[in-house]
Design a protein around this motif. Structure first.
Motif, PDB file in Angstrom:
ATOM      1  N   TRP A 189       0.783  -0.720  -0.271  1.00 11.74           N
ATOM      2  CA  TRP A 189      -0.147   0.204   0.108  1.00 11.74           C
ATOM      3  C   TRP A 189       0.657   1.085   0.222  1.00 11.74           C
ATOM      4  O   TRP A 189       1.990   1.017   0.419  1.00 11.74           O
ATOM      5  N   TYR A 190       0.486   2.270  -1.048  1.00 12.18           N
ATOM      6  CA  TYR A 190       0.674   3.642  -0.512  1.00 12.18           C
ATOM      7  C   TYR A 190      -0.590   4.473  -1.429  1.00 12.18           C
ATOM      8  O   TYR A 190      -0.555   4.262  -2.391  1.00 12.18           O
ATOM      9  N   PRO A 191      -0.518   5.857  -0.907  1.00 12.12           N
ATOM     10  CA  PRO A 191      -1.201   6.543  -1.187  1.00 12.12           C
ATOM     11  C   PRO A 191      -0.841   6.679  -2.645  1.00 12.12           C
ATOM     12  O   PRO A 191       0.411   6.749  -2.956  1.00 12.12           O
ATOM     13  N   VAL A 192      -2.096   6.876  -3.599  1.00 17.68           N
ATOM     14  CA  VAL A 192      -2.050   7.079  -4.993  1.00 17.68           C
ATOM     15  C   VAL A 192      -3.028   7.973  -5.927  1.00 17.68           C
ATOM     16  O   VAL A 192      -3.378   8.130  -5.056  1.00 17.68           O
ATOM     17  N   ASP A 193      -2.094   8.258  -6.446  1.00 16.09           N
ATOM     18  CA  ASP A 193      -3.373  10.222  -6.722  1.00 16.09           C
ATOM     19  C   ASP A 193      -3.587   9.661  -8.355  1.00 16.09           C
ATOM     20  O   ASP A 193      -3.243   9.627  -9.068  1.00 16.09           O
ATOM     21  N   HIS A 232       3.616  10.385 -25.254  1.00 10.38           N
ATOM     22  CA  HIS A 232       4.363   9.471 -26.129  1.00 10.38           C
ATOM     23  C   HIS A 232       4.927   8.878 -24.359  1.00 10.38           C
ATOM     24  O   HIS A 232       5.465   7.575 -24.961  1.00 10.38           O
ATOM     25  N   ALA A 233       4.491   9.187 -23.192  1.00  5.97           N
ATOM     26  CA  ALA A 233       5.704   8.523 -21.937  1.00  5.97           C
ATOM     27  C   ALA A 233       4.429   6.724 -22.387  1.00  5.97           C
ATOM     28  O   ALA A 233       4.852   5.479 -22.178  1.00  5.97           O
ATOM     29  N   LEU A 258      -0.536   3.977 -13.659  1.00  3.34           N
ATOM     30  CA  LEU A 258      -0.228   4.792 -12.679  1.00  3.34           C
ATOM     31  C   LEU A 258       0.897   5.738 -13.341  1.00  3.34           C
ATOM     32  O   LEU A 258       2.078   5.587 -13.429  1.00  3.34           O
ATOM     33  N   LEU A 259       0.775   6.483 -13.918  1.00  7.29           N
ATOM     34  CA  LEU A 259       2.182   7.382 -14.246  1.00  7.29           C
ATOM     35  C   LEU A 259       3.133   7.941 -13.020  1.00  7.29           C
ATOM     36  O   LEU A 259       2.359   8.137 -11.955  1.00  7.29           O
ATOM     37  N   THR A 260       4.675   8.140 -13.504  1.00  4.68           N
ATOM     38  CA  THR A 260       4.781   8.707 -11.858  1.00  4.68           C
ATOM     39  C   THR A 260       4.991   9.950 -11.800  1.00  4.68           C
ATOM     40  O   THR A 260       3.519  10.924 -13.090  1.00  4.68           O
ATOM     41  N   ARG A 261       5.050  10.831 -10.846  1.00  2.10           N
ATOM     42  CA  ARG A 261       5.334  12.421 -10.494  1.00  2.10           C
ATOM     43  C   ARG A 261       5.136  13.015 -11.932  1.00  2.10           C
ATOM     44  O   ARG A 261       4.209  13.755 -12.305  1.00  2.10           O
TER      45      ARG A 261
END
Length: 357
Positions: A189-193, A232-233, A258-261
């Motif tokens: 678990w970690y907080p997901v944006d 593109h990513a 889930l995209l990185t920041r």
């Protein structure tokens, strides 16, 4: 199926559905996804627990008495209630408790799912500041027991709904599905944006469309440069890490990402069948078919790029129909939101403690 349905969706077989179980795809993509522990198979007793009435925690999961339930009538503790409590089947899973505690110790906290489904509709059962964050076996059981979504994974008819029947050598239909074993997945678990979550549609190994998953408006999705960067990513990531490696279903699948920041890379969250059971979100499957038939080389990105976007206008709290039991709705009458939230948490704690005041 009709010819129209045949065009909209690739053929879904019993075996190809099983390829979307977490334990089937995770070993291949584990380095690209969230660290996870798979516990498989689960016992028939655990199935019986999930199918049983009421929301209660098994014995030994935490320092809580077994048999407590959110469906108890707090205002009536007569002889009938005592008899019901005595007759209710008790459950205990000491081995499973130990494995959950091991995963919590390893990851810090976990969020659970079964073979295909996660209990996102039951997130309201745990603190809103850390949705789905489980730090003990009781948290895991509480989420699974409160969720309508995970019931899908207990019903073979739902799991294999819409699949093409298998045919034997003598052209007779084989009715029995392939072997299916229930599994518990514990993911770190970690907080997901949620603003950075995407759903990507692939048919015949062609990336057709990319949709924002959370139907809320976020300012950054209104920037053309951001959209180009994300397109593109995701396309580059898919071509480098996923394309040609799925293997099943002739390259027909949907993956959540889930995209990185910095929006330059990402992590695989899940794989889903390219089938009606998978929500197309900001697309329709007719629109995805048009993209498929157009034979374009670039996927289309769809996001909620304005507060006036139709998806944003019609948006309501996620899984609102699953958020509170009927008893809680009755409690809410005449109270403001803060008072209701406090009272609801108080009632949940009472029910988990057995309600024997």
């Amino acid at each position: 199926m009709t010819s129209e349905t045949d065009a909209l969706f690739p053929i879904l077989t019993l075996e190809s559905v099983l390829a979307f179980q977490f334990s089937a795809w995770y070993p291949r993509f584990s380095s690209l996804s969230i660290k996870s522990t798979v516990i498989r198979p689960l016992t028939q007793e655990f199935r019986d627990y999930l199918d049983s009435d009421g929301v209660f925690v098994p014995e030994g999961a935490e320092d809580l008495p077994a048999g407590s339930t959110l469906s108890d009538d707090e205002g009536d503790h007569g002889d009938d209630d005592d008899d019901d409590e005595d007759e209710r089947r008790r459950f205990a899973f000491p081995d499973l408790d130990a494995r959950i505690r091991d995963a919590v110790s390893q990851y810090g906290a976990v969020f659970p799912k079964l073979n295909f489904s996660s209990p996102r509709d039951a997130a309201w059962m745990l603190p809103a500041s850390a949705p789905l964050k489980c730090t003990c076996p009781a948290d895991v059981y509480l989420l699974l027991k409160s969720s309508d979504f995970v019931q899908h994974d207990l019903d073979g008819e739902l799991i294999f709904d819409g699949c093409e029947a298998r045919v034997s050598m003598d052209d007779t239909t084989v009715a029995s599905p392939p072997e299916y074993e229930l599994e518990l997945v514990l993911r770190k678990w970690y907080p997901v944006d949620r603003s950075r979550e995407l759903r990507c549609f692939v048919r015949d190994e062609r990336l057709l469309g990319i949709s924002q998953r959370d139907p809320n408006y976020y300012d950054f999705w209104n920037e053309p440069e951001t959209k180009d960067k994300v397109l593109h990513a995701v396309k580059s990531y898919w071509e480098s890490h996923i394309k040609g490696k799925w293997g099943e279903s002739n390259g027909d699948y949907v993956f959540d990402f889930l995209l990185t920041r910095d929006l330059s890379r990402g992590h695989i969250l899940d794989f889903n069948p390219y089938a009606p059971r998978t929500d197309p979100l900001l697309f329709t499957y007719n629109e995805l078919l048009a993209l498929f038939q157009a034979h374009g080389t670039h996927p289309e990105l769809r996001v909620v790029d304005s507060p006036n976007h139709p998806a944003a206008i019609r948006n309501a709290p996620a899984h609102q129909n699953n958020m509170v039991p009927l008893e809680a709705l009755a409690m809410s009458s005449g109270r403001n939101a803060a008072e209701f939230a406090d009272l609801l948490q108080e009632e949940i704690q009472k029910s988990m403690q057995g309600g024997d005041e």
